[in-house]
Motif scaffolding. Sequence first.
Motif, PDB file in Angstrom:
ATOM      1  N   SER A   1       0.821  -1.195   0.000  1.00 52.36           N
ATOM      2  CA  SER A   1       0.000   0.000   0.000  1.00 52.36           C
ATOM      3  C   SER A   1       0.862   1.256   0.000  1.00 52.36           C
ATOM      4  CB  SER A   1      -0.932   0.007   1.217  1.00 52.36           C
ATOM      5  OG  SER A   1      -1.738   1.155   1.232  1.00 52.36           O
ATOM      6  N   PHE A   2       1.903   1.255   0.843  1.00 46.37           N
ATOM      7  CA  PHE A   2       2.773   2.419   0.908  1.00 46.37           C
ATOM      8  C   PHE A   2       3.690   2.506  -0.311  1.00 46.37           C
ATOM      9  CE2 PHE A   2       1.103   3.003   5.026  1.00 46.37           C
ATOM     10  CZ  PHE A   2       1.365   4.322   5.361  1.00 46.37           C
ATOM     11  N   ALA A   3       3.955   1.385  -0.962  1.00 48.68           N
ATOM     12  CA  ALA A   3       4.705   1.434  -2.216  1.00 48.68           C
ATOM     13  C   ALA A   3       3.888   2.151  -3.291  1.00 48.68           C
ATOM     14  CB  ALA A   3       5.063   0.026  -2.671  1.00 48.68           C
ATOM     15  N   MET A   4       2.570   1.959  -3.263  1.00 46.62           N
ATOM     16  CA  MET A   4       1.697   2.679  -4.194  1.00 46.62           C
ATOM     17  C   MET A   4       1.761   4.178  -3.931  1.00 46.62           C
ATOM     18  SD  MET A   4      -1.725   0.320  -4.136  1.00 46.62           S
ATOM     19  CE  MET A   4      -1.665  -1.432  -4.504  1.00 46.62           C
ATOM     20  N   ILE A   5       1.737   4.549  -2.641  1.00 48.56           N
ATOM     21  CA  ILE A   5       1.782   5.964  -2.274  1.00 48.56           C
ATOM     22  C   ILE A   5       3.125   6.582  -2.659  1.00 48.56           C
ATOM     23  CG2 ILE A   5       1.755   7.576  -0.331  1.00 48.56           C
ATOM     24  CD1 ILE A   5      -0.104   5.545   1.120  1.00 48.56           C
ATOM     25  N   ARG A   6       4.201   5.938  -2.221  1.00 55.32           N
ATOM     26  CA  ARG A   6       5.540   6.497  -2.453  1.00 55.32           C
ATOM     27  C   ARG A   6       5.943   6.426  -3.914  1.00 55.32           C
ATOM     28  NH1 ARG A   6       7.979   3.340   2.838  1.00 55.32           N
ATOM     29  NH2 ARG A   6       6.915   4.637   4.406  1.00 55.32           N
TER      30      ARG A   6
END
Length: 210
Positions: free
Chosen positions: A89-94
């Motif tokens: 999920s945070f890979a999508m954000i970053r």
Amino acid sequence: MKRLSRQEIAVRVAQDIPAGAIVNLGIGMPTMVTEYLNPDKEIILHSENGVLGMGPAPAAGEEDEDLINAGKQYVTLRKGGAYFNHADSFAMIRGGHIDFCILGAFQVSATGDLANWHTNQPNAIPAVGGAMDLSVGAKQVYVMMELFTREGECKLVEQCTYPVTGLRCVDRVYTDIAVFDITATGGFSVREIYADITKETLQEMCGVPL
């Protein structure tokens, strides 16, 4: 003076989300936007706890205890929705894959700095969450907030006095009185005024150049 309710602010934000957008809604007021998105638009909601394709809140009695958003509120899953690891999920954000992020705020500066996780009050509970990642990872950052504190202080400021979440990251601010854009050169541009006041009166109330 006429002011929008929190629900009406959410309606106004929802009107500006285009079809095809991937959107993250921060905890608090931004979660209300879910209920007012145009069902005829394909808008994909992302939640940092690992959900893509969220729908509105379930009907009473139909809650799924395993299906919540980042604010621990019950949500539904639209057709084609997916669950995944928190790290993904945070890979999508970053990785810059979120088109819009809607966040609450304590202060927004004239250069678009965002302060939304701590007020420096001794009894306040710090709550960074994923806002630091979202503020720099989303392609556009919109803020939803009431324009003034309970003490009457404007939340639009020349420089943030609270701990900063992200620098030069805010694109637009939706409030109960007006909508403001952050200009490319720095400063607040009045986009709309809802209250029955003039821009000059709004200028006097805010105390920062508009």
